[in-house]
Design an enzyme around this catalytic site. Structure first.
Site, PDB file in Angstrom:
ATOM      1  N   HIS A   1       5.395  -1.828   1.332  1.00 58.45           N
ATOM      2  CA  HIS A   1       4.514  -2.087   0.194  1.00 58.45           C
ATOM      3  C   HIS A   1       3.768  -0.813  -0.160  1.00 58.45           C
ATOM      4  O   HIS A   1       3.319  -0.083   0.711  1.00 58.45           O
ATOM      5  CB  HIS A   1       3.507  -3.184   0.553  1.00 58.45           C
ATOM      6  CG  HIS A   1       2.938  -3.868  -0.650  1.00 58.45           C
ATOM      7  ND1 HIS A   1       3.484  -5.003  -1.192  1.00 58.45           N
ATOM      8  CD2 HIS A   1       1.868  -3.572  -1.414  1.00 58.45           C
ATOM      9  CE1 HIS A   1       2.775  -5.379  -2.239  1.00 58.45           C
ATOM     10  NE2 HIS A   1       1.787  -4.527  -2.404  1.00 58.45           N
TER      11      HIS A   1
ATOM     12  N   ASP B   1      -4.748 -14.332  -3.388  1.00 54.42           N
ATOM     13  CA  ASP B   1      -4.484 -12.961  -3.852  1.00 54.42           C
ATOM     14  C   ASP B   1      -3.806 -12.980  -5.205  1.00 54.42           C
ATOM     15  O   ASP B   1      -4.102 -12.140  -6.063  1.00 54.42           O
ATOM     16  CB  ASP B   1      -3.619 -12.190  -2.844  1.00 54.42           C
ATOM     17  CG  ASP B   1      -3.206 -10.848  -3.421  1.00 54.42           C
ATOM     18  OD1 ASP B   1      -4.104 -10.021  -3.655  1.00 54.42           O
ATOM     19  OD2 ASP B   1      -2.017 -10.652  -3.708  1.00 54.42           O
TER      20      ASP B   1
ATOM     21  N   ARG C   1      -8.248  -8.932 -11.168  1.00 52.44           N
ATOM     22  CA  ARG C   1      -8.645  -7.527 -10.956  1.00 52.44           C
ATOM     23  C   ARG C   1      -7.943  -6.616 -11.956  1.00 52.44           C
ATOM     24  O   ARG C   1      -8.512  -5.639 -12.435  1.00 52.44           O
ATOM     25  CB  ARG C   1      -8.309  -7.098  -9.522  1.00 52.44           C
ATOM     26  CG  ARG C   1      -9.237  -7.712  -8.477  1.00 52.44           C
ATOM     27  CD  ARG C   1      -8.680  -7.535  -7.070  1.00 52.44           C
ATOM     28  NE  ARG C   1      -8.467  -6.156  -6.730  1.00 52.44           N
ATOM     29  CZ  ARG C   1      -7.415  -5.713  -6.005  1.00 52.44           C
ATOM     30  NH1 ARG C   1      -6.507  -6.552  -5.559  1.00 52.44           N
ATOM     31  NH2 ARG C   1      -7.294  -4.440  -5.732  1.00 52.44           N
TER      32      ARG C   1
ATOM     33  N   SER D   1      -5.792  -7.412  -0.226  1.00 53.85           N
ATOM     34  CA  SER D   1      -4.750  -7.900  -1.132  1.00 53.85           C
ATOM     35  C   SER D   1      -3.369  -7.632  -0.528  1.00 53.85           C
ATOM     36  O   SER D   1      -2.519  -8.526  -0.427  1.00 53.85           O
ATOM     37  CB  SER D   1      -4.889  -7.191  -2.488  1.00 53.85           C
ATOM     38  OG  SER D   1      -3.732  -7.309  -3.258  1.00 53.85           O
TER      39      SER D   1
ATOM     40  N   LYS E   1      -0.832 -10.622   1.799  1.00 59.32           N
ATOM     41  CA  LYS E   1       0.546 -10.954   1.386  1.00 59.32           C
ATOM     42  C   LYS E   1       1.539 -10.595   2.472  1.00 59.32           C
ATOM     43  O   LYS E   1       2.459 -11.348   2.753  1.00 59.32           O
ATOM     44  CB  LYS E   1       0.926 -10.146   0.146  1.00 59.32           C
ATOM     45  CG  LYS E   1       0.306 -10.647  -1.121  1.00 59.32           C
ATOM     46  CD  LYS E   1       0.878  -9.905  -2.299  1.00 59.32           C
ATOM     47  CE  LYS E   1       0.355  -8.487  -2.383  1.00 59.32           C
ATOM     48  NZ  LYS E   1      -0.483  -8.200  -3.522  1.00 59.32           N
TER      49      LYS E   1
HETATM   50  N1  URA Z   1      -0.954  -3.548  -4.386  1.00 61.51           N
HETATM   51  C1  URA Z   1      -1.404  -4.787  -4.079  1.00 61.51           C
HETATM   52  O1  URA Z   1      -0.641  -5.671  -3.730  1.00 61.51           O
HETATM   53  N2  URA Z   1      -2.717  -5.017  -4.177  1.00 61.51           N
HETATM   54  C2  URA Z   1      -3.586  -4.084  -4.538  1.00 61.51           C
HETATM   55  O2  URA Z   1      -4.754  -4.366  -4.581  1.00 61.51           O
HETATM   56  C3  URA Z   1      -3.121  -2.795  -4.871  1.00 61.51           C
HETATM   57  C4  URA Z   1      -1.787  -2.552  -4.778  1.00 61.51           C
END
Ligand code: URA
Length: 436
Positions: free
Chosen positions: A82, A161, A168, A183, A187
């Protein structure tokens, strides 16, 4: 407990308890706390921050706001990757197929564009028919069968989230360390992979502008991941210029296909090789970084990684012919060549502004409901440190609307700096955090 009091408490810089954090996460997920109160709260967090304990409570409350995926039916150690968000970042499209073609299960959970940054799902939806809406059973069965599947965040997975991310995105409350860490990690923990590789971007196009802040974010996320029993690595990479040359959904997909054909720009190649190497290391597929890099090079040279992308596209309902014939992708109607006004060297690329240019051209969301235009964006010819001659094209902008194109050109012009003195190209990989 009242949301009003929690907003007030955070506004004054006080620390919230775990119970208070669970209260607002659950209330917002269920729709009992309205967007306007949550927006005010998020803004208070942007100014006041959260400490490590609050961030951990927020991460766990968000991870547990929906179902925690059980991937134990997938054979072998599963890897996920990620990014904290960048401009021109198409690494997932390249390294997912590379790693999967080497037999490592990649159970990838991806996101959409956020703020000025792009998202893997939007890019993959450039393939006509491609869908990320797999059931858990399909997800598990695809990973078992072909070692690669890519899903979006379902309504069940970390729904807190999902709602907060969308809020956001449109309330200028993305770039806060605790909000980003919770966040991403909520996940990743809910999505169930054994190995998590994080790409933490630092620079003008990242949410963390300095190396020091990026390192803090990397250390925090590695601590959360390892603490939850997942082998977690964070690679800190430069985002003071777009990654590769293309910015914009279809344009980036085409560049990713070029990379899988062995023609990656140097920075994109370095990023993919480094991140993918840690996926191989963490899952035990390679013992050392040098061995991992050799395996990854082979996956490109033999065409195995490209074939894996085609397999992924087909398995998820997309038209795999586009992988082998990228000229099938639609193109934008209008284009504009931005030229250098004088001889010199590219010394600065204000990368958040470049991301905003792509958004203005139509490639990003301005409200939660916005539809994005997959064909628009920018293709650069130059990176920082490159020499340019007066009249030479630095970048080409693509759009489908005259006003948007005009606005994009003026924004991009202000984002680029050409100086007469030579300047050094930028390093790509700035550091790695592999222990907490
Ligand atoms: N990627 C995400 O999943 N969340 C964030 O807050 C920033 C980047």
């Amino acid at each position: 407990m009242r949301m009003y009091d929690l907003i007030m408490k955070k506004k004054h810089g006080c620390t919230l308890t775990e119970e208070e954090i669970r209260f607002f996460v659950d209330g917002y997920t269920k729709g009992e706390i309205p967007d306007y109160q949550m927006s005010a709260f998020l803004m208070a967090v942007c100014f006041r921050g959260m400490d490590e304990k609050e961030t951990l409570s927020l991460t766990m409350a968000m991870a547990e706001s929906g179902e925690m995926l059980d991937l134990s039916a997938i054979h072998g150690k599963k890897a996920d990757k990620h990014s904290t968000g960048g401009v021109g970042d198409k690494t997932s499209l390249i390294l997912g197929p590379m790693v999967a073609s080497l037999g490592v299960p990649v159970a990838k959970m991806s996101g959409r564009g956020l703020g000025h940054t792009g998202g893997t799902i939007d890019k993959l939806e450039s393939f006509p028919g491609f869908s990320v809406a797999l059931s858990n059973e399909q997800f598990i069965s695809n990973v078992n069968r072909m070692k690669l599947a890519l899903v979006g965040q379902t309504a069940e997975l970390a729904p807190a989230d999902k709602k907060l991310y969308a809020l956001r995105d449109v309330t200028a409350t993305v770039d806060e360390l605790s909000l980003i860490a919770s966040s991403i990690m909520s996940k990743k923990l809910a999505a169930g992979s054994d190995v998590i590789v994080l790409d933490v971007k630092a620079g003008s196009g990242a949410f963390m502008k300095t190396y020091e802040d990026a390192r803090k974010l990397a250390e925090l996320m590695v601590k959360i991941g390892n603490g939850a029993g997942r082998k977690t690595y964070a690679v800190i990479s430069d985002m003071n210029q777009p990654l590769g040359f293309a910015v914009g959904n279809i344009l980036e997909v085409k560049e990713a296909i070029e990379a899988l054909n062995g023609r990656a720009p140097e920075d994109l190649n370095d990023a993919c090789m480094t991140l993918a190497s840690y996926m191989l290391l963490g899952t035990g597929r390679a013992k050392e970084l040098s061995e991992a890099k050799e395996l990854l090079r082979e996956s490109i040279e033999t065409g195995a990684a490209l074939r894996k992308l085609a397999e992924l596209v087909k398995a998820q309902g997309g038209d795999e012919r586009y992988v082998y014939e990228p000229d099938r992708f639609p193109t934008a109607k209008l284009s504009y060549e931005l030229k250098a006004e004088a001889d010199g060297y590219i010394s600065e690329m204000l990368t958040e502004e470049i991301g905003m240019t792509s958004l203005i051209l139509g490639g990003g969301r301005e409200t939660k409901e916005s539809k994005i235009d997959l064909t628009v964006g920018i293709v650069f010819n130059k990176k920082i440190g490159a020499k340019v001659a007066a009249g030479e094209t630095i970048a080409v902008l693509y759009a489908n609307d005259d006003d948007r194109l005009r606005a994009g050109v003026s924004r991009l012009r202000n984002a680029l700096c050409v100086r007469t003195e030579p300047c050094e190209p930028l390093p790509h990989i700035l550091g790695v955090v592999d222990k907490s």
